[in-house]
Design a protein around this motif. Structure first.
Motif, PDB file in Angstrom:
ATOM      1  N   ASP A 117       0.821  -1.225   0.000  1.00  0.00           N
ATOM      2  CA  ASP A 117       0.000   0.000   0.000  1.00  0.00           C
ATOM      3  C   ASP A 117       0.855   1.276   0.000  1.00  0.00           C
ATOM      4  OD1 ASP A 117       0.923  -0.442   2.561  1.00  0.00           O
ATOM      5  OD2 ASP A 117      -1.009  -0.098   3.542  1.00  0.00           O
ATOM      6  N   PHE A 118       2.108   1.162  -0.398  1.00  0.00           N
ATOM      7  CA  PHE A 118       3.022   2.294  -0.589  1.00  0.00           C
ATOM      8  C   PHE A 118       3.166   3.184   0.653  1.00  0.00           C
ATOM      9  CE2 PHE A 118       1.869   0.979  -4.858  1.00  0.00           C
ATOM     10  CZ  PHE A 118       3.096   0.962  -5.494  1.00  0.00           C
ATOM     11  N   GLN A 119       3.387   2.545   1.797  1.00  0.00           N
ATOM     12  CA  GLN A 119       3.561   3.301   3.046  1.00  0.00           C
ATOM     13  C   GLN A 119       4.816   4.174   3.020  1.00  0.00           C
ATOM     14  OE1 GLN A 119       3.020   0.999   6.727  1.00  0.00           O
ATOM     15  NE2 GLN A 119       2.020  -0.565   5.471  1.00  0.00           N
ATOM     16  N   LEU A 120       5.892   3.675   2.416  1.00  0.00           N
ATOM     17  CA  LEU A 120       7.108   4.488   2.332  1.00  0.00           C
ATOM     18  C   LEU A 120       6.848   5.738   1.499  1.00  0.00           C
ATOM     19  CD1 LEU A 120       9.720   1.644   1.803  1.00  0.00           C
ATOM     20  CD2 LEU A 120       9.652   3.196   3.754  1.00  0.00           C
ATOM     21  N   LYS A 121       6.274   5.554   0.332  1.00  0.00           N
ATOM     22  CA  LYS A 121       5.981   6.682  -0.559  1.00  0.00           C
ATOM     23  C   LYS A 121       5.095   7.715   0.132  1.00  0.00           C
ATOM     24  CE  LYS A 121       3.748   7.788  -4.941  1.00  0.00           C
ATOM     25  NZ  LYS A 121       2.989   7.255  -6.069  1.00  0.00           N
ATOM     26  N   GLN A 122       4.109   7.233   0.880  1.00  0.00           N
ATOM     27  CA  GLN A 122       3.198   8.155   1.575  1.00  0.00           C
ATOM     28  C   GLN A 122       3.931   9.042   2.575  1.00  0.00           C
ATOM     29  OE1 GLN A 122       0.069   5.743   3.280  1.00  0.00           O
ATOM     30  NE2 GLN A 122      -0.458   4.878   1.282  1.00  0.00           N
ATOM     31  N   GLN A 123       5.077   8.584   3.061  1.00  0.00           N
ATOM     32  CA  GLN A 123       5.873   9.376   4.001  1.00  0.00           C
ATOM     33  C   GLN A 123       7.055  10.046   3.308  1.00  0.00           C
ATOM     34  OE1 GLN A 123       6.377   7.703   8.002  1.00  0.00           O
ATOM     35  NE2 GLN A 123       5.111   5.970   7.361  1.00  0.00           N
TER      36      GLN A 123
END
Length: 192
Positions: free
Chosen positions: A44-50
């Motif tokens: 769910d692209f948690q790194l990208k979201q941060q």
């Protein structure tokens, strides 16, 4: 903890602009650096979201994992060295984080179990010192895509910005919005 703040400026180039800068900056005298970045992200692209990114860089037979996180005018980079066996295990889904990246991801509330291997991007790079900065020309290959990029690394934002803009202006190159390599890589997957 092996960390550094990276201040860099980037601009995507056309192949013609790349060749123009290559010759104008006499990059043929700079050694060729070949590297492969292997990218990791959660489903769910948690790194990208941060605003963060995680990669293993394979260069000269060495492997290093790097977590990049936004900080001030630059990026905070946290590094852990890996053996070739550890890197290969990561690519097969057996991700064992080093202590420094593990600590940073824990602060971001992301566990290693959530990470997946996304793929790789190969870069052929030349770099040299230029007006108290480091100038880099990259040709990157990922999937069916080949792109060209100018990067400039500086120790201060103001100086780097001035040198970068002067260089672009001197060669008639327009400033372009340039996502980082990991973003371009994942965007290329969505466009397939």
């Amino acid at each position: 903890m092996p960390q550094e703040i990276e201040i860099e400026f980037k601009n995507l180039l056309t192949e013609a602009e790349f060749k123009k800068l290559y010759h104008a900056l006499e990059m043929e005298s700079a050694p060729v650096i070949q590297q492969v970045n292997h990218y990791f992200e959660t489903k769910d692209f948690q790194l990208k979201q941060q605003g963060a990114a995680l990669r293993i860089r394979e260069k000269n037979g060495r492997f290093q994992s790097t977590l990049k996180q936004p900080q001030g005018d630059g990026l905070l980079e946290t590094h852990d060295d890996l053996t070739e066996e550890q890197a290969k295990a990561w690519l097969q889904g057996q991700i064992t984080l080093g202590p420094d990246i593990s600590k940073q991801l824990k602060e971001m509330d992301i566990s290693a179990a959530e990470l997946n291997y996304g793929g790789s991007l190969e870069t052929i790079r030349r770099e040299k010192s230029y007006n108290d900065t480091t100038i880099v020309l990259d040709k990157s290959i990922y999937g069916d895509t080949v792109d060209y990029e100018l990067e400039l690394e500086a120790s201060s934002y103001k100086h780097g910005e001035n040198v970068f803009q002067t260089l672009l202006d001197a060669h008639g190159i327009g400033k372009r919005k340039t996502p980082n390599k990991i973003q371009r890589f994942y965007d290329s997957l969505q466009n397939r």
